[in-house]
Design an enzyme around this catalytic site. Structure first.
Site, PDB file in Angstrom:
ATOM      1  N   GLN A  77      -1.809  -0.878   1.469  1.00  0.00           N
ATOM      2  CA  GLN A  77      -0.703  -1.425   0.666  1.00  0.00           C
ATOM      3  C   GLN A  77       0.465  -0.441   0.686  1.00  0.00           C
ATOM      4  O   GLN A  77       0.756   0.234  -0.298  1.00  0.00           O
ATOM      5  CB  GLN A  77      -1.162  -1.665  -0.772  1.00  0.00           C
ATOM      6  CG  GLN A  77      -2.051  -2.863  -0.945  1.00  0.00           C
ATOM      7  CD  GLN A  77      -1.322  -4.187  -0.657  1.00  0.00           C
ATOM      8  OE1 GLN A  77      -0.119  -4.302  -0.819  1.00  0.00           O
ATOM      9  NE2 GLN A  77      -2.074  -5.184  -0.227  1.00  0.00           N
ATOM     10  N   SER A  78       1.125  -0.338   1.801  1.00  0.00           N
ATOM     11  CA  SER A  78       2.195   0.656   1.922  1.00  0.00           C
ATOM     12  C   SER A  78       3.573   0.010   1.784  1.00  0.00           C
ATOM     13  O   SER A  78       3.954  -0.842   2.591  1.00  0.00           O
ATOM     14  CB  SER A  78       2.086   1.360   3.274  1.00  0.00           C
ATOM     15  OG  SER A  78       3.258   2.078   3.540  1.00  0.00           O
ATOM     16  N   ASN A  79       4.307   0.460   0.791  1.00  0.00           N
ATOM     17  CA  ASN A  79       5.690  -0.015   0.630  1.00  0.00           C
ATOM     18  C   ASN A  79       6.574   0.505   1.762  1.00  0.00           C
ATOM     19  O   ASN A  79       7.519  -0.141   2.183  1.00  0.00           O
ATOM     20  CB  ASN A  79       6.245   0.459  -0.709  1.00  0.00           C
ATOM     21  CG  ASN A  79       5.344   0.049  -1.842  1.00  0.00           C
ATOM     22  OD1 ASN A  79       5.118  -1.136  -2.052  1.00  0.00           O
ATOM     23  ND2 ASN A  79       4.789   1.024  -2.555  1.00  0.00           N
TER      24      ASN A  79
END
Ligand SMILES: Cc1ncc(COP(=O)(O)O)c(C=O)c1O
Length: 341
Positions: A77-79
């Site tokens: 879940q990398s912005n």
């Protein structure tokens, strides 16, 4: 001082300046503090967030080198990866994302929603890396993917993870510090502290360095989201030394700009590690939403808000103090933590 960044290629995509807003309801909730939020969740493209400011400098260099494909590694879940995919499309490039298993034992929603949905919307090519704590290994595998792209006639550009690489992303927060200092002057604020999530450390380091460059001595407190306070303090200090003496200036004039005592970190909101969430972060996310209508996220900005609220409750500030929290975004990750709420 404002021209210190001029020598670096930059793709200006961020909607800047982002607002610096008073939070009247939360200020009242805690007694009589003046709580402010710097809305870096509103940087524009790809649902916004702090990483946009960092990406301006990587994409500036990538375009200057004539590259056509971006490679980047990060948590599932990398912005950062979501925004890199957005920037790549805006700049007419392809994008390869490497998803590291950084957070064990997560339900299906973590792997299938939030930022992961958005990677797919952007049509990025996805790769996997089976370890979440091996920065060098993750960068090495990225390099191998880049080599195979070269063999296919592509011109790749890698956005690196390890600190041994140049921390160009921190330049984005040197620029943000200049912007913030100007806003403090316009709004006549003299903050007792700025609180910001501290992960790779580029946001924290750039902000601290930029403020000291314009001789603003406001304390900058990093809320640890991945490493404990001892490790994170060393990381920020190392990054600041590199930024000052190898990137911004090579004459040695900035050698003493950031000393060890100037690097402030707190890890009481680490919640057991990266991507893990306990009640204090969940409560902070809800308090912010219920009082100000603002959304934050469980991995980064929610922990920065939890840290700020915790410091107030611990009596670290005086009534009447101005306190500024940097909202670094990350809200798409809320959907990946759906079951918590
Ligand atoms: C929403 C958000 N806030 C804060 C951070 C931490 O920033 P940095 O890695 O520059 O320390 C990140 C990093 O990915 C992020 O995505």
């Amino acid at each position: 001082m404002n021209n210190i960044l001029d020598k670096f290629p930059r793709t200006q995509i961020v909607h800047a300046p982002t607002p610096l807003e008073h939070m009247p309801n939360l200020s009242k909730h805690f007694g009589d503090y003046n709580l402010y939020v710097k809305r870096d969740d509103c940087t524009g493209l790809g649902m916004g967030g702090n990483k946009a400011r960092q990406l301006e400098f990587y994409f500036g260099e990538a375009l200057a080198q004539g590259c056509d494909t971006i490679l980047i590694t990060g948590a599932v879940q990398s912005n950062y990866m979501r925004m890199a995919a957005a920037f790549a499309r805006k700049c007419g490039m392809d994008c390869h994302l490497q998803l590291e298993d950084r957070v064990p034992d997560k339900p299906a929603e973590y792997h299938n929603s939030g930022n992961v949905t958005l990677y797919k919307v952007y049509g990025a090519t996805l790769h996997h890396y089976p370890d979440g704590e091996d920065e060098e290994g993750a960068d090495k595998q990225l390099k191998e993917i880049a080599d195979s792209l070269v063999n296919q006639g592509k011109k790749p550009y890698i956005i690196p993870l390890t600190l041994s690489e140049t921390p160009k992303g921190a330049l984005g927060y040197v620029a943000a510090a200049f912007e913030l200092d100007q806003q403090f002057k316009e709004q006549k604020l003299n903050p007792a502290a700025i609180i910001v999530a501290s992960g790779s450390s580029y946001t924290h380091t750039g902000l601290l360095t930029g403020l000291r460059l314009v001789d603003n001595q406001v304390p900058v407190i990093g809320a640890c989201v991945r490493r404990d306070a001892v490790q994170q303090k060393a990381r920020v200090h190392q990054c600041a030394q590199y930024l000052c003496n190898n990137l911004l200036d090579t004459s040695g004039d900035l050698k003493t700009l950031i000393d060890d005592a100037d690097v402030l970190v707190e890890d009481f909101c680490l919640d057991g590690g990266y991507g893990k969430i306990t009640d204090q972060t969940k409560n902070a996310i809800q308090l912010l939403a219920h009082n100000e209508g603002l959304l934050s996220d469980p991995v980064y900005s929610g922990k920065a808000f939890a840290c700020a609220f915790g410091l107030i409750e611990q009596g670290r500030f005086q009534q009447g103090d101005d306190i500024v929290i940097i909202h670094t975004g990350g809200t798409p990750a809320l959907f990946a933590y759906n079951s918590i709420f």
